[in-house]
Design an enzyme around this catalytic site. Structure first.
Site, PDB file in Angstrom:
ATOM      1  CB  SER A 112      -0.863  -0.073   1.181  1.00 46.57           C
ATOM      2  OG  SER A 112      -1.464   1.197   1.443  1.00 46.57           O
ATOM      3  CE1 TYR A 130      -3.445   0.053   5.290  1.00 48.02           C
ATOM      4  CE2 TYR A 130      -3.758  -2.450   5.299  1.00 48.02           C
ATOM      5  CZ  TYR A 130      -3.519  -1.368   4.726  1.00 48.02           C
ATOM      6  OH  TYR A 130      -3.563  -1.366   3.280  1.00 48.02           O
ATOM      7  CE  LYS A 175      -1.484  -4.342   3.211  1.00 45.44           C
ATOM      8  NZ  LYS A 175      -1.774  -5.515   2.646  1.00 45.44           N
TER       9      LYS A 175
HETATM   10  C1  WQD Z   1      -9.749   9.509   0.988  1.00 45.89           C
HETATM   11  C2  WQD Z   1      -9.861  10.888   1.257  1.00 45.89           C
HETATM   12  C3  WQD Z   1     -10.143  11.412   3.454  1.00 45.89           C
HETATM   13  C4  WQD Z   1     -14.108   9.405   3.982  1.00 45.89           C
HETATM   14  C5  WQD Z   1      -6.929   4.329   3.154  1.00 45.89           C
HETATM   15  C6  WQD Z   1      -5.707   3.663   3.627  1.00 45.89           C
HETATM   16  C7  WQD Z   1      -5.076   2.919   2.586  1.00 45.89           C
HETATM   17  C8  WQD Z   1      -6.073   2.417   1.660  1.00 45.89           C
HETATM   18  C9  WQD Z   1      -7.164   3.085   1.216  1.00 45.89           C
HETATM   19  C10 WQD Z   1      -5.997  -0.204   2.397  1.00 45.89           C
HETATM   20  C11 WQD Z   1      -9.082  11.358   2.299  1.00 45.89           C
HETATM   21  C12 WQD Z   1     -11.413  11.669   2.612  1.00 45.89           C
HETATM   22  C13 WQD Z   1     -12.871   9.807   3.472  1.00 45.89           C
HETATM   23  C14 WQD Z   1     -15.487  10.024   4.118  1.00 45.89           C
HETATM   24  C15 WQD Z   1     -13.668  11.862   3.736  1.00 45.89           C
HETATM   25  N1  WQD Z   1      -6.591   1.199   2.312  1.00 45.89           N
HETATM   26  N2  WQD Z   1     -12.880  11.005   3.303  1.00 45.89           N
HETATM   27  N3  WQD Z   1     -15.020  11.614   4.045  1.00 45.89           N
HETATM   28  O1  WQD Z   1      -7.390   7.186   4.024  1.00 45.89           O
HETATM   29  O2  WQD Z   1      -6.460   7.691   1.573  1.00 45.89           O
HETATM   30  O3  WQD Z   1      -6.516   5.557   2.583  1.00 45.89           O
HETATM   31  O4  WQD Z   1      -7.977   3.642   2.206  1.00 45.89           O
HETATM   32  O5  WQD Z   1      -5.254  -0.633   1.450  1.00 45.89           O
HETATM   33  O6  WQD Z   1      -4.265   2.018   2.993  1.00 45.89           O
HETATM   34  O7  WQD Z   1      -5.079   4.565   4.328  1.00 45.89           O
HETATM   35  O8  WQD Z   1      -8.566   6.582   1.851  1.00 45.89           O
HETATM   36  O9  WQD Z   1     -11.182   6.639   1.182  1.00 45.89           O
HETATM   37  O10 WQD Z   1     -10.498   6.686   3.631  1.00 45.89           O
HETATM   38  O11 WQD Z   1      -9.842   8.850   2.364  1.00 45.89           O
HETATM   39  O12 WQD Z   1     -13.657  13.185   3.481  1.00 45.89           O
HETATM   40  O13 WQD Z   1     -16.135   9.677   4.841  1.00 45.89           O
HETATM   41  O14 WQD Z   1     -11.181  11.164   1.597  1.00 45.89           O
HETATM   42  O15 WQD Z   1     -10.081  12.537   4.510  1.00 45.89           O
HETATM   43  O16 WQD Z   1      -8.863  12.716   2.283  1.00 45.89           O
HETATM   44  P1  WQD Z   1      -7.501   6.952   2.576  1.00 45.89           P
HETATM   45  P2  WQD Z   1     -10.089   7.288   2.207  1.00 45.89           P
END
Ligand code: WQD
Length: 332
Positions: free
Chosen positions: A124, A148, A152
């Site tokens: 990741s 997590y 990785k």
């Molecule tokens: C994306 C953006 C949030 C939800 C994580 C893990 C990564 C991978 C993918 C497993 C950010 C914003 C999110 C919401 C929001 N997982 N957001 N409201 O955190 O980049 O990555 O998931 O492999 O390893 O770290 O993904 O989709 O949670 O967030 O505003 O309800 O959307 O702040 O900017 P992230 P995400």
């Protein structure tokens, strides 16, 4: 080739099995179904019209996994199985360290025992930590913000050292950016248990009326519109990257970013979803989410150069395909 796919009923795993079968590989899936459904097996068969072997096994169960290597001639392994909820990993670090690291160690031990010399690992972009963008494979990694992410980074370390000690054992570490979307059939896609942590599955559930409105975690970052920027990649593009990686893996250790190289903000993704599907997504701006970083996206040139792979699908494709799956999905 005969490919053992751990976590093959999961989100990225199931899409990768479809692409492996489409390229005439044979697939053996082991999965403990803790975060996926057995119905996915039938959907993979329905999409590809090909058969697969499936065993409900926990990859930390060495005896059960050993039987698979005894009963199948395996040419390569793609290791997806693992716990992957960032927030949950902070609450349950031991569960995450045990499950994610022991599974990697047992699987690589059995590969050495049975002379299986191609190991593709689901890593990741989290392993880069809050680094300067774009993320490049040979840059120094910084500590991640959660157990997590550490599992990785540690799994990568374990596999690097096993490859160093066993010259015939080759490893491909695939660092995903943000996988989104679903297969065009609408039969498989991202179906998180409970309230989605990730952005796009949350948006699709708001669009469907299952959730009231999207909470945008902060609009005061130093980005194009103040909201978080990520490199969203269509899960089918990501799956095709895995097929290329295992087909081209011959020796040593390879590390590849699987991303598009483009950053998209939260509000830009919401606008793309509304445009792609002609549907409004209500949202409110709330405080930043702890542990979030402002912006990250890939330098994706190495995978293009060495694997002949490049992400092709657009943000609009991702939004259309994600919405189609959400509409079709009957969560029991
Ligand atoms: C994306 C953006 C949030 C939800 C994580 C893990 C990564 C991978 C993918 C497993 C950010 C914003 C999110 C919401 C929001 N997982 N957001 N409201 O955190 O980049 O990555 O998931 O492999 O390893 O770290 O993904 O989709 O949670 O967030 O505003 O309800 O959307 O702040 O900017 P992230 P995400």
């Amino acid at each position: 080739m005969n490919i053992l796919v751990t976590g093959g009923t999961g989100y990225v795993g199931s899409h990768t099995c479809v692409e492996l079968l489409n390229k005439n590989h044979s697939v053996i899936i082991v999965d403990n179904l803790i975060n996926s459904k057995i119905e996915t097996i039938d959907k993979i068969i329905q999409i590809t019209n090909k058969n697969i072997s499936f065993y409900q096994i926990d990859v930390t169960d060495e005896y059960a996994l050993d039987q698979i290597f005894i009963n199948h001639k395996i040419d390569g392994v793609i290791h997806f199985a693992g716990l992957k909820a960032v927030g949950e990993s902070v609450e349950l670090p031991l569960t995450y360290y045990y499950n994610n690291l022991v599974s990697t160690m047992i699987l690589s031990k059995l590969c050495l025992k049975y002379n299986v010399n191609k190991f593709v690992f689901s890593s990741s972009a989290t392993v880069y930590g809050d680094n300067k963008v774009p993320f490049v494979e040979d840059m120094d990694l910084l500590p991640t913000t959660n157990p997590y992410g550490e599992t990785k980074a540690m799994s990568e370390r374990i596999l690097l050292d096993v490859a160093k000690a066993n010259p015939n054992f080759s490893v491909s570490l695939l660092r995903y950016f943000n996988p989104v979307g679903a297969h065009e059939s609408g039969l498989i896609g991202e179906a998180p248990n409970g309230i989605p942590n990730n952005l796009l599955p949350y948006v699709t559930q708001v669009a469907k009326g299952k959730l009231k409105q999207l909470r945008v975690f902060g609009n005061d970052y130093d980005t194009v519109d103040g909201t978080g920027v990520r490199d969203y990649i269509h899960v089918v593009d990501l799956a095709e990257g895995h097929v290329k990686a295992i087909e081209k893996l011959t020796e040593g250790v390879k590390i590849y970013n699987l991303g598009t190289g483009k950053g998209t903000s939260v509000l830009q993704l919401v606008q793309a979803f509304e445009k792609a599907n002609n549907i409004k997504v209500p949202y409110e701006i709330v405080n930043r989410r702890p542990g979030d970083i402002a912006s990250f996206y890939a330098d994706a040139s190495k995978a293009e150069r060495e694997l002949g792979w490049k992400a092709k699908k657009s943000i609009l494709d991702m939004c259309k395909d994600a919405w189609r799956f959400e509409k079709n999905y009957k969560d029991k």
